[in-house]
Design an enzyme around this catalytic site. Structure first.
Site, PDB file in Angstrom:
ATOM      1  N   ASN A 160       0.728 -13.293  -4.430  1.00 18.12           N
ATOM      2  CA  ASN A 160       0.756 -14.660  -4.121  1.00 18.12           C
ATOM      3  C   ASN A 160       1.088 -15.403  -5.326  1.00 18.12           C
ATOM      4  O   ASN A 160       0.462 -15.790  -6.253  1.00 18.12           O
ATOM      5  CB  ASN A 160       0.033 -15.025  -3.436  1.00 18.12           C
ATOM      6  CG  ASN A 160      -1.072 -15.140  -4.160  1.00 18.12           C
ATOM      7  OD1 ASN A 160      -1.598 -16.699  -4.054  1.00 18.12           O
ATOM      8  ND2 ASN A 160      -2.186 -14.447  -4.489  1.00 18.12           N
ATOM      9  N   VAL A 161       2.268 -16.618  -4.873  1.00 17.09           N
ATOM     10  CA  VAL A 161       2.101 -17.962  -5.241  1.00 17.09           C
ATOM     11  C   VAL A 161       2.138 -19.222  -4.213  1.00 17.09           C
ATOM     12  O   VAL A 161       2.558 -18.668  -2.906  1.00 17.09           O
ATOM     13  CB  VAL A 161       3.442 -17.713  -6.091  1.00 17.09           C
ATOM     14  CG1 VAL A 161       3.612 -17.060  -7.153  1.00 17.09           C
ATOM     15  CG2 VAL A 161       4.837 -17.907  -4.697  1.00 17.09           C
ATOM     16  N   ARG A 162       1.919 -19.920  -4.430  1.00 19.93           N
ATOM     17  CA  ARG A 162       1.600 -21.021  -3.871  1.00 19.93           C
ATOM     18  C   ARG A 162       1.318 -22.437  -3.630  1.00 19.93           C
ATOM     19  O   ARG A 162       1.159 -22.302  -5.005  1.00 19.93           O
ATOM     20  CB  ARG A 162       0.067 -20.538  -2.833  1.00 19.93           C
ATOM     21  CG  ARG A 162      -1.125 -21.083  -3.541  1.00 19.93           C
ATOM     22  CD  ARG A 162      -2.429 -19.706  -2.853  1.00 19.93           C
ATOM     23  NE  ARG A 162      -3.698 -20.192  -4.003  1.00 19.93           N
ATOM     24  CZ  ARG A 162      -3.936 -18.917  -4.749  1.00 19.93           C
ATOM     25  NH1 ARG A 162      -3.054 -18.422  -4.702  1.00 19.93           N
ATOM     26  NH2 ARG A 162      -5.000 -19.634  -5.885  1.00 19.93           N
ATOM     27  N   HIS A 198       0.503  -1.207   0.257  1.00 24.82           N
ATOM     28  CA  HIS A 198       0.213  -0.244  -0.389  1.00 24.82           C
ATOM     29  C   HIS A 198       1.144   1.160  -0.625  1.00 24.82           C
ATOM     30  O   HIS A 198       1.186   1.178   0.953  1.00 24.82           O
ATOM     31  CB  HIS A 198      -0.806  -0.148   1.300  1.00 24.82           C
ATOM     32  CG  HIS A 198      -1.493  -1.143   1.430  1.00 24.82           C
ATOM     33  ND1 HIS A 198      -3.274  -1.058   0.367  1.00 24.82           N
ATOM     34  CD2 HIS A 198      -2.441  -2.249   2.185  1.00 24.82           C
ATOM     35  CE1 HIS A 198      -3.689  -2.112   0.792  1.00 24.82           C
ATOM     36  NE2 HIS A 198      -3.278  -2.697   1.718  1.00 24.82           N
ATOM     37  N   HIS A 227     -20.894  -6.958  -5.578  1.00 27.06           N
ATOM     38  CA  HIS A 227     -22.209  -6.150  -4.658  1.00 27.06           C
ATOM     39  C   HIS A 227     -21.677  -4.884  -4.367  1.00 27.06           C
ATOM     40  O   HIS A 227     -22.235  -3.891  -4.753  1.00 27.06           O
ATOM     41  CB  HIS A 227     -21.896  -6.889  -2.908  1.00 27.06           C
ATOM     42  CG  HIS A 227     -20.675  -5.985  -2.416  1.00 27.06           C
ATOM     43  ND1 HIS A 227     -19.650  -7.165  -2.597  1.00 27.06           N
ATOM     44  CD2 HIS A 227     -20.850  -5.231  -1.183  1.00 27.06           C
ATOM     45  CE1 HIS A 227     -18.241  -6.482  -1.144  1.00 27.06           C
ATOM     46  NE2 HIS A 227     -18.923  -4.840  -1.696  1.00 27.06           N
ATOM     47  N   HIS A 239       0.332  -5.581 -17.709  1.00 26.45           N
ATOM     48  CA  HIS A 239       0.030  -6.201 -18.568  1.00 26.45           C
ATOM     49  C   HIS A 239       0.798  -7.155 -19.282  1.00 26.45           C
ATOM     50  O   HIS A 239       0.877  -8.468 -19.622  1.00 26.45           O
ATOM     51  CB  HIS A 239      -1.055  -6.643 -19.080  1.00 26.45           C
ATOM     52  CG  HIS A 239      -2.453  -6.164 -18.117  1.00 26.45           C
ATOM     53  ND1 HIS A 239      -3.473  -7.445 -17.848  1.00 26.45           N
ATOM     54  CD2 HIS A 239      -2.844  -5.212 -17.443  1.00 26.45           C
ATOM     55  CE1 HIS A 239      -3.729  -7.370 -17.239  1.00 26.45           C
ATOM     56  NE2 HIS A 239      -4.379  -5.985 -17.087  1.00 26.45           N
ATOM     57  N   HIS A 290      -0.821  -6.143  -5.036  1.00 23.33           N
ATOM     58  CA  HIS A 290      -0.642  -7.676  -4.481  1.00 23.33           C
ATOM     59  C   HIS A 290      -0.690  -8.891  -5.980  1.00 23.33           C
ATOM     60  O   HIS A 290      -0.424  -8.844  -6.031  1.00 23.33           O
ATOM     61  CB  HIS A 290      -2.453  -7.776  -4.638  1.00 23.33           C
ATOM     62  CG  HIS A 290      -2.876  -9.192  -4.177  1.00 23.33           C
ATOM     63  ND1 HIS A 290      -3.769 -10.091  -5.121  1.00 23.33           N
ATOM     64  CD2 HIS A 290      -2.789  -9.930  -2.635  1.00 23.33           C
ATOM     65  CE1 HIS A 290      -3.267 -12.077  -4.579  1.00 23.33           C
ATOM     66  NE2 HIS A 290      -3.083 -11.062  -3.601  1.00 23.33           N
ATOM     67  N   GLY A 342      -5.003 -20.464  10.740  1.00 27.19           N
ATOM     68  CA  GLY A 342      -3.933 -19.466  11.062  1.00 27.19           C
ATOM     69  C   GLY A 342      -3.425 -18.617  11.997  1.00 27.19           C
ATOM     70  O   GLY A 342      -4.237 -17.940  12.642  1.00 27.19           O
ATOM     71  N   ARG A 343      -2.475 -17.638  11.661  1.00 25.46           N
ATOM     72  CA  ARG A 343      -2.243 -16.674  12.795  1.00 25.46           C
ATOM     73  C   ARG A 343      -2.648 -15.668  12.446  1.00 25.46           C
ATOM     74  O   ARG A 343      -2.748 -14.793  10.761  1.00 25.46           O
ATOM     75  CB  ARG A 343      -0.763 -16.535  12.455  1.00 25.46           C
ATOM     76  CG  ARG A 343      -0.328 -15.253  13.334  1.00 25.46           C
ATOM     77  CD  ARG A 343       1.598 -15.193  13.108  1.00 25.46           C
ATOM     78  NE  ARG A 343       2.162 -13.759  14.409  1.00 25.46           N
ATOM     79  CZ  ARG A 343       2.190 -12.638  14.604  1.00 25.46           C
ATOM     80  NH1 ARG A 343       1.773 -12.661  12.848  1.00 25.46           N
ATOM     81  NH2 ARG A 343       2.496 -11.894  15.338  1.00 25.46           N
TER      82      ARG A 343
END
Length: 307
Positions: free
Chosen positions: A110-112, A98, A177, A147, A108, A261-262
């Site tokens: 992430n890789v998982r 941010h 919403h 992109h 943002h 999780g934490r």
């Protein structure tokens, strides 16, 4: 089917976290990431790294986690009832930046990796991840660059991959919403298992490694852009949409909370300051209105001309 090498994935994720922290701290120039290790009573733990109140980064969090359990949480078995009751482990790097400047977009990534070991059957595994960009005052050049990097990371794995995962990103990061997207998209993929662990792992690494190429130049370009109270107020208002998505729709947030999780690390992605105003609408034709009228619309940034 290839046997998953969880240790190789773990080592890569830790190196990715360290690299992104180093580069983002260098961009900020004033603060370093604070590091906190944590353990989860049910199994596993992680390393949370947070930069707060920096010069360019108002709040940035880059989490590594490797958690496991004896029984799959409901969020992971909703579409995979055959895995109910199976031991599992999940590992990944998830981050949100941010920026302080309203002209610099939130980002943002992430890789998982997830693997379950049902009784009397082969391990069931898959990769997921991606990245997306959330501007407040957009720039065409930033969107195109974002992109272009995303497409370049996908190209070695098939001509159709970028289009498929861009579309998935546009569908996923959507606030039903509000009937509006969270940002200008990027990539999103889940359940990736082609049967070739080595190739799928390489794809996950390509996405993780390309994040800095996509975001760092944008943050460097926009972090010192002049702004005033009006732009700051609008940024805080629009951050509310980010919070709404993370708490209502985000799969990672739901999985983390359901798997016990934490909490502090799971909610690290939320911005430090935000506001909600009742029935607020931007003035027609204003730069604030241009965000929703132009940038947050269905666009193919690589195949169209821009204003």
């Amino acid at each position: 089917m290839s046997v998953p090498d969880t240790e190789a994935v773990r080592k890569y994720l830790l190196s990715l976290q360290a690299k992104i922290c180093d580069r983002m701290a260098a961009v900020d120039g004033a603060k370093e990431f604070e590091t906190e290790s944590w353990e989860r009573p049910e199994g596993g733990g992680g390393i949370s790294r947070v930069l707060a109140d920096g010069a360019a980064i108002e709040k940035g969090g880059i989490n590594y986690s490797h958690v496991m359990g004896a029984t799959m949480p409901a969020s992971a078995t909703a579409h995979r009832p055959h895995l109910a009751g199976a031991p599992w482990q999940a590992m990944g790097v998830s981050l949100v930046i941010h920026p302080r400047n309203p002209y610099a977009p939130t980002s943002h990534a992430n890789v998982r990796f997830f693997v379950a070991t049902p009784k009397d059957s082969e391990p069931v595994w898959w990769f997921g991840g991606g990245y997306d960009l959330t501007p407040y005052y957009g720039f065409d050049a930033d969107c195109v660059h974002w992109h272009e990097i995303a497409k370049g990371a996908c190209l070695p794995f098939g001509d159709e991959v970028y289009d498929e995962y861009k579309h998935w990103c546009d569908e996923y990061f959507y606030l039903a919403h509000r009937q509006e997207p969270r940002g200008i998209g990027g990539l999103f993929f889940d359940d990736r298992n082609t049967g070739d662990f080595t190739r799928d792992f390489a794809f996950m690494q390509a996405i993780g490694d390309s994040f800095l190429d996509a975001y760092e130049p944008i943050l460097n370009r926009r972090k010192d852009h002049p702004y005033g109270d009006k732009e700051r107020d609008f940024q805080l208002y629009r951050r509310g949409r980010y919070v709404e998505f993370n708490l209502v729709y985000d799969r990672g947030t739901l999985f983390g909370l359901q798997s016990r999780g934490r909490t502090e690390s799971i909610l690290m992605s939320l911005p430090p300051l935000v506001r909600w105003d009742y029935n607020r609408l931007p003035e027609p034709g204003s730069p604030e209105a241009r965000l929703t009228d132009y940038f947050l619309t269905a666009r193919n940034w690589l195949e169209e001309s821009h204003d």
